[in-house]
Design a protein around this motif. Structure first.
Motif, mmCIF file in Angstrom:
data_model
loop_
_atom_site.group_PDB
_atom_site.id
_atom_site.type_symbol
_atom_site.label_atom_id
_atom_site.label_comp_id
_atom_site.label_asym_id
_atom_site.label_seq_id
_atom_site.Cartn_x
_atom_site.Cartn_y
_atom_site.Cartn_z
ATOM 1 N N SER A 56 8.253 -0.695 -1.502
ATOM 2 C CA SER A 56 8.013 0.731 -1.335
ATOM 3 C C SER A 56 6.650 1.065 -1.922
ATOM 4 C CB SER A 56 9.099 1.548 -2.031
ATOM 5 O OG SER A 56 10.389 1.284 -1.478
ATOM 6 N N VAL A 57 6.082 2.178 -1.522
ATOM 7 C CA VAL A 57 4.752 2.584 -1.978
ATOM 8 C C VAL A 57 4.837 3.978 -2.591
ATOM 9 C CG1 VAL A 57 2.330 2.930 -1.343
ATOM 10 C CG2 VAL A 57 3.718 1.231 -0.110
ATOM 11 N N ILE A 58 4.206 4.154 -3.740
ATOM 12 C CA ILE A 58 4.201 5.432 -4.442
ATOM 13 C C ILE A 58 2.765 5.837 -4.756
ATOM 14 C CG2 ILE A 58 4.860 6.640 -6.569
ATOM 15 C CD1 ILE A 58 7.322 4.838 -6.701
ATOM 16 N N PRO A 60 2.183 17.439 -11.738
ATOM 17 C CA PRO A 60 2.061 16.191 -10.966
ATOM 18 C C PRO A 60 2.859 16.185 -9.668
ATOM 19 C CG PRO A 60 3.402 15.857 -12.933
ATOM 20 C CD PRO A 60 2.804 17.220 -13.055
ATOM 21 N N VAL A 61 2.332 15.404 -8.727
ATOM 22 C CA VAL A 61 2.922 15.265 -7.397
ATOM 23 C C VAL A 61 3.025 13.788 -7.062
ATOM 24 C CG1 VAL A 61 2.539 15.670 -4.921
ATOM 25 C CG2 VAL A 61 2.060 17.497 -6.574
ATOM 26 N N GLU A 62 4.068 13.409 -6.357
ATOM 27 C CA GLU A 62 4.170 12.042 -5.842
ATOM 28 C C GLU A 62 4.521 12.044 -4.361
ATOM 29 O OE1 GLU A 62 5.190 9.435 -9.829
ATOM 30 O OE2 GLU A 62 6.707 9.551 -8.233
ATOM 31 N N PHE A 63 3.908 11.088 -3.652
ATOM 32 C CA PHE A 63 4.219 10.796 -2.257
ATOM 33 C C PHE A 63 4.887 9.422 -2.230
ATOM 34 C CE2 PHE A 63 0.830 13.826 -2.179
ATOM 35 C CZ PHE A 63 0.910 14.523 -0.972
ATOM 36 N N HIS A 64 6.034 9.314 -1.556
ATOM 37 C CA HIS A 64 6.788 8.065 -1.530
ATOM 38 C C HIS A 64 6.981 7.570 -0.097
ATOM 39 C CE1 HIS A 64 9.064 8.872 -5.614
ATOM 40 N NE2 HIS A 64 7.748 8.956 -5.726
ATOM 41 N N TRP A 65 6.853 6.267 0.092
ATOM 42 C CA TRP A 65 7.180 5.601 1.349
ATOM 43 C C TRP A 65 8.204 4.515 1.026
ATOM 44 C CZ3 TRP A 65 2.551 7.634 0.034
ATOM 45 C CH2 TRP A 65 1.944 8.490 0.949
ATOM 46 N N TYR A 66 9.429 4.669 1.555
ATOM 47 C CA TYR A 66 10.550 3.835 1.122
ATOM 48 C C TYR A 66 10.793 2.647 2.038
ATOM 49 C CZ TYR A 66 11.589 7.981 -1.655
ATOM 50 O OH TYR A 66 11.507 9.043 -2.516
ATOM 51 N N SER A 67 11.115 1.542 1.413
ATOM 52 C CA SER A 67 11.572 0.349 2.106
ATOM 53 C C SER A 67 13.094 0.411 2.284
ATOM 54 C CB SER A 67 11.212 -0.886 1.263
ATOM 55 O OG SER A 67 11.832 -2.049 1.760
ATOM 56 N N GLY A 68 13.578 -0.176 3.370
ATOM 57 C CA GLY A 68 15.003 -0.433 3.514
ATOM 58 C C GLY A 68 15.908 0.768 3.717
#
Length: 378
Positions: A167-169, A230-238
């Protein structure tokens, strides 16, 4: 043929119904080593062991579940209590930054999103255990690293798992400390006929959500945006295999005591059935009513489309459920009312060329995501 000893077969038979006692660490290790997956099928029953073939049968039947094989902890409360733990609903002020947000919305580019999606769909598939699935997550990571390279207050990181795809954060530091605002999408795709090797372009599911968030981040950075919190963008695996990546991340945040103001998922944003009313659909279950009300206000303020409440999407239908399960306030946008959504997903036909796919439609979801991030972190 997989060899399974008789003792473990007996355990599997016993656990096909309901456990009388929690699973032990040894049992968890032994069953997983034999290729079994621990699936949470309902908030009212304990998880059950299934083979990979049985798990795939459930997926083909459209039955949603959490695959908790990697996150189940015998020392923690696994009673599903957190699913009803949101006694206090989140509240947010009405959108009030249109003078700053609207000019940035006007810079969102469907050409960028189309270009990025062309790259993502060129991978044979983005299945979480496949080589091309890992390559796709590396491409996402590299693209985000390039977009954010000029900003020392932004970090791009890999959240690794026991499977190939990570995953990417992206973490954007706030001018001051405070609760995180998080938006997410899933990067993986699946061909239900042949998950590991079958062609699965995944243009809509969830290539659209993936590139929406990349473009939102690009536009915000180009505008010189610096959030107060703060802010986070997430791209999830699986995601397609039981919300694997989002579960691992949401659980890790909960264990770390991370405060999250709100979470919003974009899972499929590119299609509406020709001849139906074009809307932004809002999921009606496993969401926080305060977040959903805020999203409604964002749609009214920043989108040319109307919002509409969807029918309940059911247990564990997308990554927002992983955050809800941990007690966080969540919401989710969806491309259309269920039944008027894309029926060509999970196979070779999930392409931008299908009748009903519209970049103009997907753009409206990117607008709402950008406004969600800006308004909550201002």
């Amino acid at each position: 043929m997989m060899f399974i000893n008789s003792g473990l077969l007996a355990v599997a038979a016993l656990l096909s119904s309901v456990w009388a006692v929690p699973i032990s660490t040894q049992e968890l290790s032994d069953m997983a080593a034999q290729g079994y997956r621990l699936l949470d099928l309902s908030p009212d029953t304990e998880p059950v062991w299934k083979t990979e073939a049985e798990k795939l049968d459930l997926m083909r039947a459209g039955i949603h579940f959490f695959d908790v094989t990697e996150v189940y902890d015998p020392t923690e409360d696994n009673s599903h209590a957190t699913l009803s733990a949101l006694a206090e609903k989140a509240t947010f002020p009405s959108p009030s930054h249109s003078s700053a947000v609207t000019p940035i919305l006007n810079t969102l580019s469907t050409s960028n999103m189309n270009s990025w999606l062309s790259t993502l769909t060129a991978f044979n598939n983005r299945y979480y255990t496949s080589t091309t699935g890992k390559q796709a997550s590396q491409w996402i990571y590299d693209t985000l690293a390039s977009i954010t390279a000029s900003r020392s207050d932004i970090t791009v990181s890999k959240f690794t798992h026991s499977w190939a795809q990570f995953s990417v954060i992206v973490h954007v530091a706030g001018k001051s400390s405070g609760a995180l605002t998080v938006v997410g999408a899933h990067e993986d795709s699946i061909n239900l006929n042949s998950p590991s090797s079958g062609r699965a372009p995944g243009a809509d599911d969830d290539g659209t959500g993936t590139v929406n968030l990349i473009e939102v981040l690009r536009a915000l950075i180009a505008a010189g945006w610096q959030p107060a919190t703060p802010v986070e963008f997430h791209w999830y695996s699986g995601e397609e295999a039981g919300l694997l990546g989002s579960q691992a991340i949401a659980q890790s945040y909960k264990r770390a005591g991370t405060s999250v103001k709100a979470f919003m998922e974009l899972d499929m944003t590119g299609y509406f059935q020709p001849g139906t009313k074009e809307v932004i659909a809002l999921e009606a279950d496993y969401e926080d009513s305060g977040v959903t009300k805020f999203i409604q206000q964002l749609v009214d303020t920043y989108s040319k489309l109307d919002w509409a409440m969807d029918e309940p999407c059911g247990y564990a239908c997308s990554d927002h459920a992983s955050w809800y399960k941990q007690g966080y306030a969540t919401g989710m946008l969806y491309e259309a009312i269920t039944g008027e959504d894309n029926q060509r997903i999970h196979g070779t036909g999930d392409l931008t060329s299908v009748s009903g796919f519209s970049w103009a439609h997907s753009l409206e979801f990117a607008k709402v995501a950008l406004a969600f991030v800006y308004e909550l972190s201002a």
